[in-house]
Write a protein that holds these residues in place. Structure first.
Motif, short mmCIF file in Angstrom:
data_model
loop_
_atom_site.label_atom_id
_atom_site.label_comp_id
_atom_site.label_asym_id
_atom_site.label_seq_id
_atom_site.Cartn_x
_atom_site.Cartn_y
_atom_site.Cartn_z
N LEU A 1 7.36 11.35 37.68
CA LEU A 1 7.59 11.90 36.36
C LEU A 1 6.51 11.47 35.38
CD1 LEU A 1 9.44 13.50 34.45
CD2 LEU A 1 10.68 11.37 34.01
N PHE A 2 6.13 10.20 35.45
CA PHE A 2 5.08 9.71 34.55
C PHE A 2 3.71 10.25 34.95
CE2 PHE A 2 8.24 6.40 33.49
CZ PHE A 2 8.13 6.42 32.11
N LEU A 3 3.52 10.50 36.26
CA LEU A 3 2.23 11.02 36.74
C LEU A 3 2.12 12.53 36.60
CD1 LEU A 3 1.68 8.96 40.01
CD2 LEU A 3 0.32 8.81 37.92
N SER A 4 3.22 13.19 36.30
CA SER A 4 3.23 14.65 36.30
C SER A 4 2.20 15.28 35.35
CB SER A 4 4.63 15.17 35.98
OG SER A 4 5.07 14.70 34.72
N PRO A 5 1.98 14.76 34.13
CA PRO A 5 0.92 15.38 33.29
C PRO A 5 -0.44 15.37 33.96
CG PRO A 5 2.32 13.97 31.96
CD PRO A 5 2.69 13.70 33.39
N TRP A 6 -0.78 14.21 34.60
CA TRP A 6 -2.08 14.14 35.27
C TRP A 6 -2.10 15.05 36.49
CZ3 TRP A 6 -3.71 12.90 40.16
CH2 TRP A 6 -5.08 12.73 40.32
N LEU A 7 -1.00 15.06 37.27
CA LEU A 7 -0.95 15.89 38.47
C LEU A 7 -1.06 17.37 38.13
CD1 LEU A 7 1.87 14.07 40.48
CD2 LEU A 7 -0.59 14.06 40.95
N ILE A 8 -0.38 17.78 37.05
CA ILE A 8 -0.46 19.19 36.63
C ILE A 8 -1.87 19.53 36.17
CG2 ILE A 8 0.36 20.86 34.94
CD1 ILE A 8 3.06 19.43 35.03
N GLY A 9 -2.46 18.65 35.35
CA GLY A 9 -3.83 18.90 34.88
C GLY A 9 -4.82 18.93 36.01
N PHE A 10 -4.69 17.98 36.98
CA PHE A 10 -5.59 17.95 38.13
C PHE A 10 -5.46 19.21 38.97
CE2 PHE A 10 -6.38 16.97 42.59
CZ PHE A 10 -7.67 16.45 42.53
N SER A 11 -4.23 19.66 39.18
CA SER A 11 -4.02 20.84 40.01
C SER A 11 -4.52 22.11 39.34
CB SER A 11 -2.52 20.98 40.32
OG SER A 11 -2.04 19.83 40.98
N VAL A 12 -4.24 22.25 38.04
CA VAL A 12 -4.56 23.50 37.33
C VAL A 12 -6.04 23.58 37.00
CG1 VAL A 12 -4.13 24.83 35.23
CG2 VAL A 12 -2.23 23.74 36.43
N PHE A 13 -6.63 22.46 36.56
CA PHE A 13 -8.00 22.50 36.04
C PHE A 13 -9.06 22.00 37.02
CE2 PHE A 13 -5.28 22.06 32.24
CZ PHE A 13 -5.61 23.24 31.61
N PHE A 14 -8.67 21.47 38.18
CA PHE A 14 -9.67 21.01 39.14
C PHE A 14 -9.40 21.55 40.55
CE2 PHE A 14 -11.39 18.05 42.28
CZ PHE A 14 -12.72 18.02 41.89
N ALA A 15 -8.24 21.22 41.10
CA ALA A 15 -7.98 21.59 42.50
C ALA A 15 -7.96 23.10 42.69
CB ALA A 15 -6.66 20.96 42.96
N TYR A 16 -7.19 23.82 41.88
CA TYR A 16 -7.12 25.27 42.04
C TYR A 16 -8.47 25.95 41.78
CZ TYR A 16 -6.18 30.15 41.02
OH TYR A 16 -6.23 31.51 41.00
#
Length: 321
Positions: free
Chosen positions: A29-44
């Motif tokens: 839950l605490f990592l979710s902002p970073w995970l979402i940003g990493f997935s949307v703006f880098f990984a994808y």
């Protein structure tokens, strides 16, 4: 009683398991902002770039071509010209900016009066927008109307055609980069002011002169800052785009009127950088598949340069320890 003890132990294990699951969910839950940003703006975007690099894509049609885009890169003369120009800027511009920024910061720290005034004067050019600063710089160095060539001519000194001569175009861009070195100057200034004065006093007692103090005291202490400036400078120069594009367009007199065609890299491809060619392929020729190949090459080269510099820095740090 034995059955009761086994029941208690059997109930404790699921409780611990539930506690661990709850802790893992809390961490996620605490990592979710970073995970979402990493997935949307880098990984994808990275995966999409890899996918489109195997296609002929013009924003309307998508056709699988395999390695055709990669093979075309090997015979694209403009791309290799852009690679050579970008590497020239990395090898020449980055060390000069680091050395000049460090020299200006060292000069400001030595001033007895007017430190705040000169610090402001040196820092102000870095606040000028890139397009406006490039336009002003090209105008100042214009051999026909610029004041700098007029002053040099009045003094009987030669003035090259900075952005009209292929051999002087990249040095002209380097001068522009040195003019806006205020951002590095401020970083180096903070690092220099943080060097303990006791080290200079001890070095002076041992007979060390100013240059020996600089190389034996100052540089070892501020080495992490120098490495930071080098790494960020390499990454920024590999993405060098705005200044080269604006300078070449202004110097060539190109406009966006109907019927005009602007060839990037004026004069004679001397200012064509890799990001500029990537932009031209993707958003002028709409060869998005090939532009994705260029983007992947740029990403890989940036990673390699950064890892090499960080490895060198780690080796120097371990030697000092």
């Amino acid at each position: 009683m034995a059955t009761t003890a086994l029941g208690r132990r059997g109930g404790a294990a699921p409780a611990r398991l539930r506690g661990r699951n709850r802790g893992g969910l809390t961490a996620l839950l605490f990592l979710s902002p970073w995970l979402i940003g990493f997935s949307v703006f880098f990984a994808y975007p990275l995966l999409a770039t890899v996918y489109f690099s195997f296609h002929r894509y013009d924003l309307f049609t998508l056709e699988w071509v395999g390695l055709l885009n990669y093979r075309y890169l090997l015979r694209d003369e403009a791309a290799w010209t852009a690679i050579r120009n970008t590497l020239w800027l990395v090898v020449v511009m980055v060390p000069l900016r680091v050395a000049f920024g460090l020299g200006v910061a060292q000069l400001v720290t030595r001033l007895k009066a007017g430190t705040g005034f000169f610090r402001t004067i040196f820092y102000l050019p870095s606040l000028v927008p890139l397009v406006a600063g490039t336009l002003g710089f090209v105008f100042l160095l214009n051999p026909g109307t610029g004041p700098v060539p007029a002053i040099l001519s009045g003094l009987g000194l030669p003035s090259p055609d900075w952005f009209g001569d292929p051999s002087w175009a990249k040095p002209g861009l380097t001068l522009l980069a040195l003019w806006s070195v205020g951002d590095l100057m401020v970083i180096f200034l903070a690092a220099l002011l943080d060097v303990p004065k006791q080290l200079y006093e001890a070095a002076a007692l041992d007979g060390a002169g100013p240059w020996q103090q600089f190389f034996l005291v100052t540089l070892p202490v501020i080495r992490p800052v120098v490495m930071f400036a080098a790494v960020t400078g390499v990454i920024q120069t590999l993405q060098y785009f705005t200044q080269a594009m604006v300078a070449s367009r202004v110097a060539s007199g190109a406009t966006d009127s109907a019927g005009t065609v602007f060839v990037p890299g004026y004069p004679d491809g001397s200012t064509l950088t890799f990001p500029e060619w990537l932009f031209h392929q993707g958003f002028r020729d709409f060869a998005m598949g090939y532009a994705c190949v260029l983007a992947l090459i740029l990403f890989a080269v940036s990673m390699v340069f950064t890892l090499i510099l960080l490895r060198q820095f780690r080796g120097l740090t371990e030697e000092e320890a």
